[in-house]
Design an enzyme around this catalytic site. Structure first.
Site, PDB file in Angstrom:
ATOM      1  N   SER A  87      47.956   5.771 131.063  1.00  0.00           N
ATOM      2  CA  SER A  87      48.130   4.422 131.594  1.00  0.00           C
ATOM      3  C   SER A  87      47.105   4.204 132.697  1.00  0.00           C
ATOM      4  O   SER A  87      46.519   5.158 133.224  1.00  0.00           O
ATOM      5  CB  SER A  87      49.547   4.240 132.142  1.00  0.00           C
ATOM      6  OG  SER A  87      49.810   5.209 133.141  1.00  0.00           O
ATOM      7  N   LEU A  88      46.872   2.956 133.063  1.00  0.00           N
ATOM      8  CA  LEU A  88      45.858   2.627 134.056  1.00  0.00           C
ATOM      9  C   LEU A  88      46.489   2.378 135.416  1.00  0.00           C
ATOM     10  O   LEU A  88      47.569   1.790 135.519  1.00  0.00           O
ATOM     11  CB  LEU A  88      45.081   1.377 133.635  1.00  0.00           C
ATOM     12  CG  LEU A  88      44.211   1.485 132.383  1.00  0.00           C
ATOM     13  CD1 LEU A  88      43.588   0.137 132.074  1.00  0.00           C
ATOM     14  CD2 LEU A  88      43.133   2.528 132.555  1.00  0.00           C
ATOM     15  N   GLU A 124      36.360  -5.678 130.508  1.00  0.00           N
ATOM     16  CA  GLU A 124      37.015  -6.313 129.370  1.00  0.00           C
ATOM     17  C   GLU A 124      38.313  -6.974 129.819  1.00  0.00           C
ATOM     18  O   GLU A 124      38.925  -6.537 130.807  1.00  0.00           O
ATOM     19  CB  GLU A 124      37.316  -5.281 128.282  1.00  0.00           C
ATOM     20  CG  GLU A 124      38.167  -4.125 128.750  1.00  0.00           C
ATOM     21  CD  GLU A 124      38.148  -2.946 127.786  1.00  0.00           C
ATOM     22  OE1 GLU A 124      39.198  -2.704 127.170  1.00  0.00           O
ATOM     23  OE2 GLU A 124      37.104  -2.285 127.659  1.00  0.00           O
ATOM     24  N   LYS A 126      42.161  -7.663 130.104  1.00  0.00           N
ATOM     25  CA  LYS A 126      43.341  -6.810 129.917  1.00  0.00           C
ATOM     26  C   LYS A 126      44.367  -7.602 129.119  1.00  0.00           C
ATOM     27  O   LYS A 126      45.073  -8.453 129.649  1.00  0.00           O
ATOM     28  CB  LYS A 126      43.921  -6.363 131.260  1.00  0.00           C
ATOM     29  CG  LYS A 126      45.066  -5.362 131.094  1.00  0.00           C
ATOM     30  CD  LYS A 126      45.582  -4.883 132.433  1.00  0.00           C
ATOM     31  CE  LYS A 126      46.673  -3.836 132.237  1.00  0.00           C
ATOM     32  NZ  LYS A 126      47.812  -4.320 131.452  1.00  0.00           N
ATOM     33  N   GLU A 184      45.065  -2.794 121.364  1.00  0.00           N
ATOM     34  CA  GLU A 184      46.204  -3.609 121.778  1.00  0.00           C
ATOM     35  C   GLU A 184      46.557  -4.575 120.652  1.00  0.00           C
ATOM     36  O   GLU A 184      45.663  -5.206 120.061  1.00  0.00           O
ATOM     37  CB  GLU A 184      45.839  -4.409 123.030  1.00  0.00           C
ATOM     38  CG  GLU A 184      47.023  -4.939 123.797  1.00  0.00           C
ATOM     39  CD  GLU A 184      47.543  -3.952 124.829  1.00  0.00           C
ATOM     40  OE1 GLU A 184      48.510  -4.296 125.528  1.00  0.00           O
ATOM     41  OE2 GLU A 184      46.984  -2.843 124.939  1.00  0.00           O
ATOM     42  N   CYS A 419      79.971   3.065 149.926  1.00  0.00           N
ATOM     43  CA  CYS A 419      79.462   2.717 148.601  1.00  0.00           C
ATOM     44  C   CYS A 419      80.262   1.548 148.026  1.00  0.00           C
ATOM     45  O   CYS A 419      81.503   1.585 148.028  1.00  0.00           O
ATOM     46  CB  CYS A 419      79.578   3.929 147.677  1.00  0.00           C
ATOM     47  SG  CYS A 419      79.199   3.574 145.947  1.00  0.00           S
ATOM     48  N   CYS A 422      82.410   3.269 144.885  1.00  0.00           N
ATOM     49  CA  CYS A 422      83.448   4.295 145.045  1.00  0.00           C
ATOM     50  C   CYS A 422      83.959   4.436 146.463  1.00  0.00           C
ATOM     51  O   CYS A 422      84.855   5.248 146.725  1.00  0.00           O
ATOM     52  CB  CYS A 422      82.929   5.645 144.551  1.00  0.00           C
ATOM     53  SG  CYS A 422      81.703   6.392 145.654  1.00  0.00           S
ATOM     54  N   CYS A 437      74.587   7.005 148.194  1.00  0.00           N
ATOM     55  CA  CYS A 437      76.030   7.236 148.152  1.00  0.00           C
ATOM     56  C   CYS A 437      76.268   8.738 148.099  1.00  0.00           C
ATOM     57  O   CYS A 437      75.570   9.460 147.379  1.00  0.00           O
ATOM     58  CB  CYS A 437      76.619   6.556 146.913  1.00  0.00           C
ATOM     59  SG  CYS A 437      78.265   7.132 146.463  1.00  0.00           S
ATOM     60  N   CYS A 443      81.444   9.331 141.683  1.00  0.00           N
ATOM     61  CA  CYS A 443      81.181   7.896 141.843  1.00  0.00           C
ATOM     62  C   CYS A 443      81.005   7.278 140.463  1.00  0.00           C
ATOM     63  O   CYS A 443      80.118   7.683 139.706  1.00  0.00           O
ATOM     64  CB  CYS A 443      79.925   7.678 142.674  1.00  0.00           C
ATOM     65  SG  CYS A 443      79.445   5.936 142.819  1.00  0.00           S
TER      66      CYS A 443
END
Length: 687
Positions: A87-88, A124, A126, A184, A419, A422, A437, A443
C-alpha cells in the site's frame, strides 16, 4: 491449438477472426482510437460465435467469446500473491511531499550535493477503485486476484475475464513465461449513474459511490452478473516477470505493457524534480471534475527501477512512491451527542453523533473524535456546529469547531470514570492518549468483539459464527468467554433468532472443524494487543510451540523478526495474566489442537536472519517442502530477489530471479548444493 475434426480452412478463419477482434479491442480500449464502427465489430464477434458454436472443439479459454463463465462459484478461493501488493503512504500537503522528496535525496545520494530536481518521477492519477493483480502465463490470462491484505487476496479470475479492457491474451508473439501486472478496476461515472438509475427502476440495491459499486461487482460469485456491470481496468505496474525482459524505468515499462494490450492511464507523465510533481498535482486537480472516473489524488513514483530497488520499502509501503491526496470534501453539520464506544481491546473511543449530512458521496451521521485528548484539543461539544470530512475520502472525522456558531451554554466533554458497557473502572495510563476499560474478558463489549475476532476467517475460521450470532450468544448468556464456543449444544442454538435446525447443525459442524487449527491462527485469534497475522506467524515459526511463547521473556521475544520492545511487552503481559492462561487451557481441553512442529531451540537454528529465494523446478522435493525445511532451520523464504537476499536456490529452468541474483552478486546454490546444505544443517545430522 488442437482442433480435432475441425477443417483446416475453418481453423484459419477462426484464428483470423480472433486476431481481428483482439486488434480492435486494443485500438478501442488501450489506444482510445477505434478503427471500425461498433456495428462492424459486433458482426465480427457474431461470426466468431457462430463458427465456435458450429465447431465446439475449436473453442479455447482465451477466445474473445469466452469472457463469461456459466457456473456460479460457491465461494472465492484464497490467492497468494507472488510478490506482496504494497500500500502507499499518503501525503496531504505540499510540505509532506517535500519531506518525501528530501528522504529520497538522502537515501539515493547520501552526502552528495545532488538535489531532488535530478530525481525522475512518474506521475499518475490515483484512481478510486479496486486494486487487482493479473497473472499471464505464456501470454494467456490465468488468474485475477484482489489485493486483500497484501500477501493474499481473493481469486476473482472469472470476474476479471468479463472486463473488456483486460486482454485475455497479451498482444505479442514472444510473451514472457510468467507476467504479473497490477492495476485498478473502476466503474466510470457515466456507467455508475446508468447502473444506479436502472437499479432504482427495478427496485434493486443502489450503490453510494463508484468505488463501492466496483468492489461489489467484483465480489459477485456469478460472473454473469459482473459482466453486466460497467467496469474498466487501468494497469499501473508490473509485479513480476519470468523469462522475459522489461525496460529499466517505470515509465517505459508501462509503455511496454501498453504495447502488449494492457491499458494504461493516458494522463501518466514522466517528470523531473519535486516542483514538476507539484505542477502535475495542480494540473490534475483542475481536470478532476471533468474526468470520466473518480480519483482521490495523484501518485508519484521514482522512475528508475534500480533506484526503486535501492530505496526498498518499509513495513507495507514502498519508500519510492507516495500518494498525494486531494483535499477531502467537507461539510458543516451539528453535533447532537458524544458517545464512547468500547473496542475489542477495551479502548474507549469518543464518537460524535451528528445531524446527518452528505459528505463525499456518503450520508454521515457519526464521526470519530479519535480519543479524549483530541476531543479536548479541538474542544468539540454537544450543540456545536462542526466541519466534517471523510479523511482520505474514507473515515468520517470532525475537522474543526465553528466557534462563532456555538450555543450559549455547552459543557466540555468528559472521559467517563466507568465503562459505559460494564461499569468497570476506566483508566488512562500516563503518556498514552487511549483510555481503557479494565473489565477485560467479562466486559460484554470486549467479549463480543473478542468472539467475533476469534471466530473470524483468518483466526479460527468458524463459518456461521458472524457478528449477529456472536452478539446473540453473549446476550443470551450462552457464552462467557471464547472457550464457551466449544461447549455450545444444539438445543441452545436452535432457540436463537433466525437459527433453524439446519443452521445450528452447520454451525456445530464448523466449530468441530475449527478445533483442528494452526498455532498461528490460534495466536492471532487470542487478540493479543499488537499481534496481527504477520506477528502471529513469526511467533509460531520462531518458537514452534505455545508453551515456549507463554514462558518467553521479553528479551527472548524481541529476537523474533518484527517483534520490538512494545509488542514483546504486550505479549509477555498477556501471558502473565492467569485468566488468559486458564482460557487457553479451557480451549485445549475442549478439543482445540494444532500440529506439533518439531523445531530445535532458537539457539540451534543456524539460518536465523538469512533470507532465501527459490526459483526454477526442484526434482528431489517440492518448493513447499524446501520452504518448510528452510523455515525449520530458521530462514525466511521470500518470493523475489533483492539486495537483502542472502542465497538463491536455482532449480531447472530458472528465470529472471537467477539473472538478478547474478547481477547482485548473491550466493547461488544448485539443487545438489542445496540438498548438501540441508543435510549438513539438519538437527538430525551428525556433527
Amino acid at each position: 491449438m488442437v482442433n480435432h475434426g475441425v477443417p483446416a480452412d475453418i481453423v484459419k478463419k477462426i484464428e483470423a477472426l480472433r486476431h481481428q477482434i483482439d486488434k480492435h479491442n486494443f485500438h478501442y480500449y488501450s489506444e482510445n482510437e477505434p478503427i471500425i464502427s461498433d456495428t462492424d465489430f459486433d458482426l465480427l464477434l457474431r461470426e466468431l460465435q457462430t463458427l465456435e458454436k458450429q465447431y465446439p472443439d475449436s473453442i479455447i479459454p482465451e477466445s474473445p467469446t469466452q469472457r463469461v463463465g456459466t457456473t456460479p462459484l460457491s465461494a472465492f478461493k484464497e490467492a497468494q500473491h507472488l510478490v506482496p501488493m504494497l500500500s502507499l503512504d499518503n501525503a496531504f500537503s505540499d510540505e509532506e511531499v517535500a519531506q518525501f522528496a528530501q528522504r529520497l535525496k538522502q537515501r539515493l545520494y547520501q552526502e552528495s550535493q545532488s538535489d531532488v530536481e535530478h530525481i525522475e518521477f512518474v506521475c499518475e492519477p490515483k484512481l478510486d477503485g479496486v486494486a487487482v493483480s493479473l497473472i499471464y502465463e505464456n501470454g494467456v490470462l490465468t488468474r485475477g486476484a484482489t489485493r486483500g491484505d497484501g500477501s493474499a487476496g481473493e481469486d476473482i479470475t472469472q470476474n476479471v475475464r468479463t472486463i473488456a479492457t483486460i486482454p485475455l491474451k497479451l498482444h505479442t508473439d514472444n510473451p514472457p513465461s510468467l507476467l504479473e501486472v497490477r492495476g485498478e478496476i473502476v466503474m466510470p461515472l457515466a456507467g455508475f449513474e446508468s447502473f444506479n438509475k436502472k437499479a432504482l427502476q427495478e427496485g434493486q440495491k443502489v450503490f453510494v459511490n463508484p468505488r463501492n459499486a466496483a468492489a461489489g461487482s467484483l465480489r459477485q460469485l456469478d460472473s454473469r452478473i459482473t459482466a453486466l456491470r460497467p467496469l474498466e481496468f487501468f494497469c499501473y505496474a508490473a509485479g513480476m516477470i519470468e523469462n522475459g525482459l522489461l525496460p529499466q524505468t517505470h515509465f517505459e515499462q508501462l509503455q511496454q505493457l501498453s504495447r502488449w494490450g494492457l491499458r494504461i492511464n493516458p494522463l501518466i507523465e514522466s517528470v523531473s524534480g519535486f516542483e514538476a510533481c507539484l505542477a502535475y498535482y495542480k494540473k490534475i486537480g483542475t481536470l478532476r471534475a471533468e474526468l470520466p472516473y473518480d480519483i482521490d489524488g495523484v501518485v508519484y513514483k521514482v522512475n528508475s527501477i534500480a533506484e526503486q530497488e535501492k530505496l526498498g520499502f518499509v513495513s507495507r509501503s514502498p519508500r519510492w512512491a507516495i500518494a498525494h491526496k486531494f483535499p477531502a470534501v467537507e461539510q458543516q453539520t451539528v453535533v447532537e451527542g458524544v458517545d464512547f464506544q468500547v473496542g475489542r481491546t477495551g479502548v474507549l473511543t469518543p464518537v460524535a453523533r451528528l445531524k446527518p449530512v452528505f459528505v463525499g458521496g456518503v450520508t454521515v451521521s457519526n464521526a470519530t473524535l479519535h480519543n479524549i485528548e483530541e476531543t479536548l484539543r479541538k474542544d468539540v461539544r454537544v450543540g456545536d456546529t462542526v466541519m466534517v470530512r471523510r479523511a482520505g475520502d474514507v473515515i468520517p472525522e470532525v475537522v474543526a469547531v465553528i466557534l462563532a456558531n456555538r450555543p450559549a451554554y455547552t459543557d466540555v466533554v468528559k472521559l467517563p470514570e466507568h465503562c459505559p458497557v460494564c461499569q468497570a473502572e476506566v483508566i488512562k495510563p500516563e503518556g498514552e492518549s487511549a483510555a481503557r476499560c479494565t473489565g477485560g474478558l467479562y466486559c460484554p463489549a470486549q467479549l463480543k468483539e473478542s468472539i467475533k475476532h476469534f471466530a473470524s476467517r483468518k483466526a479460527m475460521d468458524i463459518e456461521g459464527l458472524g457478528d449477529k450470532v456472536a452478539e446473540q450468544l453473549v446476550d443470551a448468556g450462552l457464552i462467557k468467554d471464547v472457550a464457551g464456543i466449544f461447549t455450545l449444544d444444539r438445543d441452545s442454538l436452535v432457540n436463537l433468532d433466525r437459527m433453524g435446525e439446519k443452521s445450528a447443525d452447520n454451525l456445530l459442524a464448523a466449530i468441530v472443524n475449527s478445533q483442528a487449527t494452526t498455532l498461528q491462527r490460534f495466536l492471532f485469534g487470542l487478540g493479543i494487543r499488537e499481534v496481527g497475522e504477520a506477528t502471529a506467524k513469526s511467533l509460531a515459526q520462531y518458537f514452534g510451540d505455545l508453551q515456549s511463547i507463554e514462558t518467553a521473556s521479553e528479551e527472548s521475544l524481541q529476537a523474533v523478526p518484527d517483534v520490538g520492545p512494545v509488542v514483546a511487552a504486550h505479549i509477555a503481559a498477556f501471558f502473565r495474566q492467569s485468566h488468559n492462561r486458564e482460557l487457553i487451557e479451557k480451549c485445549c481441553a475442549a478439543g482445540v489442537h494444532w500440529p506439533i512442529v518439531e523445531r530445535p531451540p532458537a539457539s540451534q537454528q543456524p539460518l536465523i536472519g538469512k533470507t532465501f529465494v527459490l526459483t526454477g523446478t526442484l526434482t528431489s522435493l517440492t518448493r513447499d517442502e524446501a520452504k518448510a525445511q528452510l523455515e525449520q532451520l530458521g530462514a525466511s523464504v521470500a518470493g523475489s530477489v533483492s539486495k537483502n537476499t542472502h542465497t538463491v536456490v536455482a532449480g531447472e529452468k530458472s528465470g529472471s530471479k537467477l539473472t538478478k541474483a547474478e547481477e547482485l552478486g548473491i550466493e547461488i546454490l544448485n539443487e545438489q548444493s542445496f540438498l548438501v546444505l540441508l543435510k549438513k544443517l539438519s538437527p538430525s545430522s551428525p556433527t
